[in-house]
Write an enzyme that holds these catalytic residues in place. Structure first.
Site, PDB file in Angstrom:
ATOM      1  N   ASP A 103     -23.108 -59.334   2.919  1.00  0.00           N
ATOM      2  CA  ASP A 103     -24.147 -59.532   1.900  1.00  0.00           C
ATOM      3  C   ASP A 103     -23.694 -60.581   0.884  1.00  0.00           C
ATOM      4  OD1 ASP A 103     -25.546 -57.506   3.103  1.00  0.00           O
ATOM      5  OD2 ASP A 103     -24.836 -55.969   1.714  1.00  0.00           O
TER       6      ASP A 103
HETATM    7  N1  URA Z   1     -22.215 -53.102   4.560  1.00  0.00           N
HETATM    8  C1  URA Z   1     -22.937 -53.491   3.489  1.00  0.00           C
HETATM    9  O1  URA Z   1     -23.677 -52.703   2.908  1.00  0.00           O
HETATM   10  N2  URA Z   1     -22.827 -54.770   3.104  1.00  0.00           N
HETATM   11  C2  URA Z   1     -22.021 -55.666   3.690  1.00  0.00           C
HETATM   12  O2  URA Z   1     -21.957 -56.824   3.264  1.00  0.00           O
HETATM   13  C3  URA Z   1     -21.276 -55.241   4.806  1.00  0.00           C
HETATM   14  C4  URA Z   1     -21.379 -53.943   5.216  1.00  0.00           C
END
Ligand code: URA
Length: 238
Positions: A103
């Site tokens: 993310d």
């Molecule tokens: N899980 C999440 O919620 N975000 C990420 O970036 C990776 C795994």
């Protein structure tokens, strides 16, 4: 391969530009200035120079990268800075793709490569490649609550379909947990902790299969070998 095709693939310019460089005597192959844009070269063997700079070539490149927070795991974006701005010469000459996203507000270990079959194997759900995250939560952990994650919790994926998400390992101290999962669904770690009533305030991926983030600083990358993932434990040929 034709020299103009090779150099344009390696982002030295369009084929027209390469023809121009050749006519300006700026390209050498095995010590000799060349004059033909359709000259056949073997980039694995031949020594190619553009303006006295040696051309680096490898069919496949594999990099471990520490994505800083605030950068998108994409090649281009109009809104946010992208992680590819961190990739330095000569690796920025290759068409690298990310092997499993993080993310925008997450940080940590990513693999970048131009090897499509490797991406397929690493990211395929059947591979079950474990990924470990360091997660800082909004409050101190109560193990009775978070232990549910080891049994599995029903959460939604990116398509709003419900599935059972399960932690393979979980270790917590105060407000920080290390969680290992072998899937990579949309916001999976955040959604798993949300299910047990915690907000994730910092998320860092610290391991992908056998590969550790180690002391790689945010924004840094290093070359890794594909064979690391082929010791029989991680990828058994999806
Ligand atoms: N899980 C999440 O919620 N975000 C990420 O970036 C990776 C795994």
């Amino acid at each position: 391969m034709r020299i103009d095709k090779l150099l344009s693939q390696l982002k030295y310019g369009s084929r027209k530009k390469i023809a121009e460089l050749i006519s300006q005597n700026r390209i050498k192959v095995n010590g000799k200035t060349i004059n033909k844009k359709d000259m056949d070269v073997n980039p694995n063997i031949d020594e190619i120079y553009v303006d006295n700079e040696k051309v680096f070539y490898q069919k496949y490149v594999y990099l471990a990268f520490n994505k800083p927070k605030g950068f998108l795991s994409a090649n281009k974006d109009d809104l946010h800075p992208v992680l590819f701005s961190f990739i330095k010469e000569p690796y920025n000459r290759f068409d690298l793709k990310v092997c499993g996203r993080l993310d925008l507000d997450s940080e940590g270990l990513m693999i970048l490569t131009n090897d499509g079959s490797f991406i397929h194997m690493i990211t395929h759900p059947k591979t079950h490649l474990p990924k470990k995250y360091e997660v800082k939560l909004n409050r101190e952990v109560c193990m009775n609550e978070v232990n549910q994650l080891l049994q599995g919790v029903f959460i939604k994926d990116g398509k709003n379909e419900t599935y059972l998400a399960k932690a393979l390992k979980l270790k917590c101290n105060k407000d920080t947990c290390y969680i290992t999962i072998d899937e990579g669904k949309f916001h999976q770690v955040k959604r798993m902790f949300a299910f047990v009533n915690y907000d994730v305030i910092k998320l860092k991926r610290v391991q992908i299969g056998p590969l550790l983030l180690g002391d790689l600083k945010p924004g840094e990358h290093k070359v890794i070998g594909r064979e690391l993932f082929y010791d029989g434990n991680y990828v058994d040929g999806v």
